[in-house]
Design an enzyme around this catalytic site. Structure first.
Site, short mmCIF file in Angstrom:
data_model
loop_
_atom_site.label_atom_id
_atom_site.label_comp_id
_atom_site.label_asym_id
_atom_site.label_seq_id
_atom_site.Cartn_x
_atom_site.Cartn_y
_atom_site.Cartn_z
N LYS A 112 130.25 15.49 112.03
CA LYS A 112 131.71 15.51 112.00
C LYS A 112 132.17 14.44 111.02
CE LYS A 112 135.79 15.30 115.01
NZ LYS A 112 136.26 15.19 116.42
N ASP A 171 141.61 18.33 126.91
CA ASP A 171 141.77 19.46 125.99
C ASP A 171 140.69 20.51 126.23
OD1 ASP A 171 143.15 20.84 124.02
OD2 ASP A 171 142.02 19.95 122.37
#
EC number: 2.7.11.1
Length: 250
Positions: free
Chosen positions: A63, A159
């Site tokens: 990432k 989330d």
């Protein structure tokens, strides 16, 4: 090289943002970057291969978080917290493995397990929006196992949605992993959070009312479960949910 930048404050003066995290500096010497496999608001994720170390020859996910988009002390702290969370939670069967983190003048590189089976959302859509109950139950057990683990570690995800679960392979019985702790936070057992974050369709009423704890994740899982089993999304007033979420943020 300095990684501080000036940003104008309310008084017109400059506030120094320290974007030096103290992470390792030799990412390119240890990993060979490949193609992009995903993209988000603050960066993107690429396939890579380890050139050195314990996982030499292994493919991983990296990432890449752009420092240019870290425009406040809060956004910098968000990156620190996400890395700390990934490191703290790595090792559970249904948590994506964290390997290492590096930085240079422009980016932070978070090295993680590569899950090649795609998102849970893709499998839901491939089945016409509905899983058979026996398969949905198998998925739910894995989601609850991961959630129970990070709740016991004092973490609320905030989330949970089909896009944030990945399968380790394309096999039907592949292991499911929870990802993306960018909105997550540590929480004490007696603490209530009040910031409105998450994805509108999955957000709990307690979040909109600005007083919640780990139960917010359980609501999100309930919505996800109904999607699996009942194709429930089409029956809920999605526009009203999104409107309520936006009003709470405002």
């Amino acid at each position: 090289d300095s990684e501080d930048v000036d940003v104008g404050g309310e008084s017109g003066g400059g506030e120094r943002l320290d974007k030096n995290f103290g992470f390792g500096k030799n990412f390119e010497g240890k990993y060979e970057l490949g193609k992009e496999v995903g993209r988000g608001h603050f960066g993107h994720t690429c396939w890579a291969k380890a050139k050195k170390g314990k996982i030499k020859g292994q493919t991983v996910a990296v990432k890449i978080i752009s420092k240019a988009k870290m425009t406040s002390a809060l956004s910098i702290e968000d990156v620190r917290r996400e890395v700390k969370l990934l490191e703290a939670l790595s090792g559970h069967r249904h948590m994506v493995k964290f390997y290492d983190v590096y930085e240079d003048a422009d980016n932070v590189f978070v090295v993680m397990e590569l899950c090649e089976g795609g998102e849970l959302l893709d499998r839901i859509l491939a089945r016409g929006g509905r899983y058979p109950e026996v398969d949905a139950k198998r998925i739910l057990v894995q989601i609850l196992s991961a959630t129970a683990f990070f709740h016991l570690q004092g973490v609320v995800h905030r989330d949970l949605k089909p896009e944030n679960f990945l399968f380790t392979s394309r096999n039907e019985d592949a292991i499911l992993k929870v990802i993306d702790f960018g909105l997550s936070d540590f929480i004490r057992y007696d603490q209530r959070l009040n910031d409105v974050v998450g994805s509108a369709y999955y957000v709990a009423p307690e979040v909109l009312h600005r007083s919640y704890s780990t139960e917010a994740d359980m609501w999100s899982i309930g919505v996800l479960w109904h999607e699996h089993l009942l194709d429930f999304r089409s029956r809920l007033p999605a526009k009203k949910v999104t409107l309520a979420f936006n009003q709470a943020i405002d």
